[in-house]
Design a protein around this motif. Structure first.
Motif, mmCIF file in Angstrom:
data_model
loop_
_atom_site.group_PDB
_atom_site.id
_atom_site.type_symbol
_atom_site.label_atom_id
_atom_site.label_comp_id
_atom_site.label_asym_id
_atom_site.label_seq_id
_atom_site.Cartn_x
_atom_site.Cartn_y
_atom_site.Cartn_z
ATOM 1 N N GLY A 85 75.142 39.224 49.139
ATOM 2 C CA GLY A 85 75.704 39.676 50.411
ATOM 3 C C GLY A 85 76.965 38.948 50.836
ATOM 4 N N ALA A 86 77.766 38.492 49.867
ATOM 5 C CA ALA A 86 79.014 37.791 50.213
ATOM 6 C C ALA A 86 80.138 38.800 50.450
ATOM 7 N N GLN A 87 80.962 38.533 51.464
ATOM 8 C CA GLN A 87 82.119 39.390 51.715
ATOM 9 C C GLN A 87 83.388 38.794 51.114
ATOM 10 N N PHE A 88 83.303 37.529 50.671
ATOM 11 C CA PHE A 88 84.492 36.835 50.171
ATOM 12 C C PHE A 88 84.197 36.127 48.860
ATOM 13 N N MET A 89 85.240 36.040 48.041
ATOM 14 C CA MET A 89 85.158 35.243 46.830
ATOM 15 C C MET A 89 86.252 34.186 46.924
ATOM 16 N N LEU A 90 85.835 32.943 46.824
ATOM 17 C CA LEU A 90 86.760 31.823 47.014
ATOM 18 C C LEU A 90 87.194 31.286 45.654
ATOM 19 N N ARG A 91 88.507 31.046 45.491
ATOM 20 C CA ARG A 91 89.006 30.447 44.253
ATOM 21 C C ARG A 91 90.053 29.394 44.614
ATOM 22 N N GLY A 92 90.176 28.410 43.758
ATOM 23 C CA GLY A 92 91.166 27.365 43.980
ATOM 24 C C GLY A 92 92.366 27.563 43.063
ATOM 25 N N LEU A 93 93.546 27.205 43.543
ATOM 26 C CA LEU A 93 94.768 27.342 42.740
ATOM 27 C C LEU A 93 95.446 25.993 42.561
ATOM 28 N N ARG A 94 95.692 25.639 41.303
ATOM 29 C CA ARG A 94 96.396 24.393 41.007
ATOM 30 C C ARG A 94 97.834 24.632 40.590
ATOM 31 N N THR A 95 98.015 25.613 39.727
ATOM 32 C CA THR A 95 99.314 25.787 39.065
ATOM 33 C C THR A 95 99.714 27.254 39.085
ATOM 34 N N SER A 96 100.942 27.521 38.639
ATOM 35 C CA SER A 96 101.365 28.923 38.577
ATOM 36 C C SER A 96 100.560 29.675 37.509
ATOM 37 N N SER A 97 100.104 28.977 36.475
ATOM 38 C CA SER A 97 99.286 29.710 35.494
ATOM 39 C C SER A 97 97.921 30.047 36.082
ATOM 40 N N ASP A 98 97.356 29.164 36.903
ATOM 41 C CA ASP A 98 96.140 29.537 37.654
ATOM 42 C C ASP A 98 96.416 30.807 38.450
ATOM 43 N N PHE A 99 97.570 30.825 39.101
ATOM 44 C CA PHE A 99 97.897 31.963 39.964
ATOM 45 C C PHE A 99 97.936 33.269 39.176
ATOM 46 N N GLU A 100 98.626 33.274 38.042
ATOM 47 C CA GLU A 100 98.743 34.505 37.245
ATOM 48 C C GLU A 100 97.363 34.984 36.789
ATOM 49 N N TYR A 101 96.553 34.039 36.330
ATOM 50 C CA TYR A 101 95.211 34.358 35.845
ATOM 51 C C TYR A 101 94.351 34.894 36.992
ATOM 52 N N GLU A 102 94.380 34.180 38.107
ATOM 53 C CA GLU A 102 93.554 34.563 39.257
ATOM 54 C C GLU A 102 93.986 35.906 39.830
ATOM 55 N N LYS A 103 95.294 36.160 39.782
ATOM 56 C CA LYS A 103 95.805 37.416 40.332
ATOM 57 C C LYS A 103 95.220 38.599 39.566
ATOM 58 N N SER A 104 95.215 38.513 38.235
ATOM 59 C CA SER A 104 94.709 39.665 37.483
ATOM 60 C C SER A 104 93.210 39.845 37.699
ATOM 61 N N ILE A 105 92.476 38.741 37.741
ATOM 62 C CA ILE A 105 91.031 38.866 37.988
ATOM 63 C C ILE A 105 90.771 39.468 39.365
ATOM 64 N N ALA A 106 91.485 38.967 40.368
ATOM 65 C CA ALA A 106 91.243 39.427 41.742
ATOM 66 C C ALA A 106 91.607 40.903 41.895
ATOM 67 N N GLN A 107 92.665 41.316 41.203
ATOM 68 C CA GLN A 107 93.069 42.718 41.342
ATOM 69 C C GLN A 107 92.080 43.651 40.638
ATOM 70 N N VAL A 108 91.541 43.216 39.520
ATOM 71 C CA VAL A 108 90.513 44.020 38.845
ATOM 72 C C VAL A 108 89.252 44.060 39.710
ATOM 73 N N ASN A 109 88.863 42.902 40.243
ATOM 74 C CA ASN A 109 87.684 42.851 41.116
ATOM 75 C C ASN A 109 87.857 43.752 42.333
ATOM 76 N N GLN A 110 89.082 43.771 42.862
ATOM 77 C CA GLN A 110 89.360 44.566 44.056
ATOM 78 C C GLN A 110 89.141 46.052 43.785
ATOM 79 N N VAL A 111 89.502 46.501 42.573
ATOM 80 C CA VAL A 111 89.289 47.905 42.214
ATOM 81 C C VAL A 111 87.791 48.171 42.077
ATOM 82 N N MET A 112 87.080 47.215 41.456
ATOM 83 C CA MET A 112 85.657 47.440 41.204
ATOM 84 C C MET A 112 84.813 47.303 42.461
#
Ligand code: ADP
Length: 160
Positions: A85-112
């Motif tokens: 029953g979570a409405q949010f998924m929390l992730r931490g960002l360290r670097t720009s490569s974290d950002f690129e990786y997290e962005k694609s995961i979050a966008q796929v999750n958002q569609v699903m």
């Protein structure tokens, strides 16, 4: 109107749970009513600590905090979010490569699963270079990792 209680899942391998992870959870406590730390099984990574050890270590760390829960899951992270029953998924960002990786995961999750919003928190500069992979490498060669882990994680118990 009664406000719905805000629950976030903080998913990860947490192998092991570092100061960087702890800091993200503690800082996010002000944003959510409940944070569920979700230890995901990751088939691509062979773990250093077993799921049971990671669960116990993190549970002990947050034993005094009733807003934090720890669970292990073996399913798609968004399915886990829906199940608890979570409405949010929390992730931490360290670097720009974290950002690129997290962005694609979050966008796929958002569609699903559009009901679950991904929320990102930038690491504190002093934690930016702390990473579980490096901690595991140091552990494999018997090095001291205490400076990278929360003071209350008693890692000795789990190392032969
Ligand atoms: P995963 O295998 O999903 O990357 P990790 O356990 O490595 O799992 O990380 C879980 C989450 O914590 C990720 O969002 C990751 O970016 C974040 N994280 C890892 N280390 C740090 C750190 N030092 N500071 C802030 N966030 C971090």
């Amino acid at each position: 109107m009664k406000e719905m209680s805000k629950t976030a899942v903080f998913p990860g391998s947490f192998d092991p749970f570092t100061l960087g992870h702890e800091s993200i959870v503690l800082r996010a406590l002000g944003l959510f009513d409940k944070i569920i730390i979700g230890i995901g099984s990751n088939n691509n990574k062979s773990s250093f600590f077993t799921a049971e050890q990671r669960l116990e270590m993190i549970q002990n760390l947050f034993a005094g905090n009733d807003k934090v829960e720890v669970q292990y899951y073996e399913e798609l992270t968004i399915k886990f979010c829906r199940r608890v029953g979570a409405q949010f998924m929390l992730r931490g960002l360290r670097t720009s490569s974290d950002f690129e990786y997290e962005k694609s995961i979050a966008q796929v999750n958002q569609v699903m699963l559009p009901e679950v919003e991904s929320v990102f928190m930038l690491t504190l500069p002093e934690h930016a270079s702390i990473n579980s992979t490096v901690v595991r490498d140091v552990l494999r060669y018997g090095g001291d990792v205490s400076k990278f882990l929360p003071a209350n994680i008693k890692i000795e118990k789990y190392i032969k």
